[in-house]
Design an enzyme around this catalytic site. Structure first.
Site, PDB file in Angstrom:
ATOM      1  N   ASP A  31       0.816  -1.226   0.000  1.00  0.00           N
ATOM      2  CA  ASP A  31       0.000   0.000   0.000  1.00  0.00           C
ATOM      3  C   ASP A  31       0.850   1.277   0.000  1.00  0.00           C
ATOM      4  OD1 ASP A  31      -2.211  -1.769   0.354  1.00  0.00           O
ATOM      5  OD2 ASP A  31      -1.913  -1.725   2.520  1.00  0.00           O
ATOM      6  N   GLU A 204     -11.433   0.113  -3.580  1.00  0.00           N
ATOM      7  CA  GLU A 204     -10.713   0.623  -2.402  1.00  0.00           C
ATOM      8  C   GLU A 204      -9.514   1.428  -2.901  1.00  0.00           C
ATOM      9  OE1 GLU A 204      -9.780  -3.017  -0.287  1.00  0.00           O
ATOM     10  OE2 GLU A 204      -8.083  -3.466  -1.594  1.00  0.00           O
TER      11      GLU A 204
HETATM   12  O1  FUB Z   1      -3.182  -3.827   2.923  1.00  0.00           O
HETATM   13  C1  FUB Z   1      -4.458  -4.091   3.432  1.00  0.00           C
HETATM   14  C2  FUB Z   1      -5.515  -3.716   2.450  1.00  0.00           C
HETATM   15  O2  FUB Z   1      -5.320  -4.441   1.243  1.00  0.00           O
HETATM   16  C3  FUB Z   1      -5.460  -2.275   1.995  1.00  0.00           C
HETATM   17  O3  FUB Z   1      -6.002  -1.380   2.906  1.00  0.00           O
HETATM   18  C4  FUB Z   1      -6.182  -2.383   0.717  1.00  0.00           C
HETATM   19  O4  FUB Z   1      -6.105  -1.258  -0.088  1.00  0.00           O
HETATM   20  C5  FUB Z   1      -5.532  -3.597   0.126  1.00  0.00           C
HETATM   21  O5  FUB Z   1      -4.284  -3.317  -0.440  1.00  0.00           O
END
Ligand code: FUB
Length: 446
Positions: A31, A204
């Site tokens: 991320d 997301e």
């Molecule tokens: O790294 C945990 C979660 O997985 C993140 O918050 C999302 O964006 C995905 O990458």
């Protein structure tokens, strides 16, 4: 699992940080939110780790204890600034939940604001978003006692418009949201609004940037027939309405992707993650590749490379196994007593490997050092410019080092004065009776 564990032990023991992909290998990072603060490039990733002993059954999901920060030094090395925040130091957070997902850190009026999701101890939501403030991009941060009220969800992505208005994008699910923030950066100034007109599907990883007069809302979009991709929509206002444009990175495999986009020293860069070194999609590694725009402002799809970004210069280690092009040779993990990493191997007759963008400066370089292991005595390898028939600048004999896992640094004088940024090509010249020339770990121009 045994094979995976061995790979992980090797990688976690690795201390070297490099500017090629993956960006760091001494820990797992995901991320990545990149930001340029005072002309310097920083990355704020999350971190993936193994589940604590006795709790393995709980962690088919992510196990994420907190955050490190990194900065790019000398255009070629990522400095690890250590822990920025550990989960049990979140004043409002539940303890030992390993739920520290994607963060962000943005500068406003000389202060640095770090945003992160965590599991609240009041049980009010899957994740809440907290904030801390510091005078420095790498902390220490003073953490707010409570989470940001009125915001519930993951993946905070910050944006400050030219008029100084800050916006918080967030969310994970079928919908993503945006809310303007008050000047204190710690409260929302209006109810979160849906980011409208995006196609259906799980979403997301909100991240907004502005280029020329276009606002790019970028995010991870999961298509049922493809999986995670990085997609984007554009608008002439940070709150929309948005027009969906398409993907900027295709699916990398059966795991998440999460990204950020920054302009650094005149070039645009996409930061993202992959898990190709662990082979396990919950142990990810951050990466970066250049991104280009078409004349109409649309993004050319980014293809992941090993070479990544950055321009090594005199004295920097050139990890030649992070190549732009390879022909007739292979790469593998280094053996012997060498610090863990990769090497170029199986270097057959007239095989070559190309590594683009090495800065020779004003022509003051005198020598090239090469880290080799060699179990035979015939053949040579050459360093050329631009292509495998380009100008010859150095030649090394294939020197017996004690075996294919016995490493030695050899040096030779440059045959030519070389100036400016050049692509290097190493050409391996075997001889009758040898089926490979040397194992090559790295080069340093001196
Ligand atoms: O790294 C945990 C979660 O997985 C993140 O918050 C999302 O964006 C995905 O990458």
């Amino acid at each position: 699992m045994k094979k995976l564990s061995l790979t992980l032990i090797i990688l976690l023991a690795l201390k070297t940080v490099i500017a090629q992909n993956p960006l760091v290998t001494h820990m797992f990072t995901a991320d990545p939110t990149a930001r340029v603060h005072n002309g310097k490039l920083y990355i704020y990733p999350s971190s993936d780790t193994y589940p604590p002993a006795g709790r393995e059954a709980e962690f088919p999901r992510f196990c994420m204890p907190g955050y490190h920060a990194f900065s790019l030094e000398n255009g070629a090395t990522w400095k690890d600034h250590g822990w920025i925040l550990k989960e049990n130091d979140v004043p409002w957070g539940d303890k030992d939940t390993y739920a520290m997902w994607a963060p962000d850190c943005i500068e406003k009026d000389g202060k640095y604001y770090y945003y992160f999701p965590a599991k609240p101890k009041d049980g009010s939501s899957f994740r809440r978003i907290g904030v801390g403030v510091s005078d420095s991009p790498t902390g220490p941060f003073e953490w707010e006692e409570d989470y940001i009220k009125g915001v519930s969800g993951i993946d905070p992505g910050l944006f400050i418009d030219d008029d100084g208005t800050p916006y918080l994008f967030f969310g994970g699910g079928k919908e993503l949201f945006v809310a303007p923030l008050k000047a204190n950066m710690k409260e929302i100034a209006a109810e979160p609004k849906l980011v409208e007109h995006l196609p259906a599907g799980y979403k997301e990883a909100s991240f907004m940037f502005k280029r020329d007069s276009i606002y790019y809302f970028t995010y991870a979009h999961v298509f049922t027939d493809e999986g995670y991709t990085i997609a984007y929509a554009t608008a002439d206002n940070p709150m929309g309405p948005f027009t969906y444009v398409g993907k900027m990175m295709d699916n990398l495999g059966n795991g998440t992707n999460h990204h950020s986009v920054v302009e650094y020293e005149g070039k645009w860069i996409l930061f993202y993650h992959w898990w190709e070194i662990s082979g396990y999609n919950k142990l990810r590694s951050m990466r970066a590749d250049y991104i280009e725009f078409k004349n109409d402002g649309s993004v050319k799809k980014v293809k992941p490379t090993l070479r990544g970004i950055g321009t090594p210069t005199l004295g920097d280690t050139i990890q030649i196994d992070r190549y732009n092009e390879i022909s007739g040779a292979q790469t593998a993990f280094v053996g012997g007593n060498e610090p863990p990493g990769w090497m170029v191997c199986e270097t057959k007759m007239m095989s070559h490997v190309r590594f683009n963008r090495v800065d020779f400066g004003d022509g003051q370089a005198q020598k090239i050092a090469a880290r080799i292991a060699c179990g035979q005595r015939v053949g040579s390898f050459e360093v050329r410019l631009n292509n495998s028939k380009g100008k010859l600048i150095a030649e090394f004999p294939a020197e017996y080092t004690g075996g294919w896992n016995s490493w030695k640094t050899v040096e030779t004088t440059l045959l030519e004065k070389v100036e400016g940024v050049q692509d290097l090509v190493v050409v391996f010249k075997a001889d009758w009776g040898s089926d490979k020339v040397v194992n090559l770990n790295w080069l340093v121009i001196q």
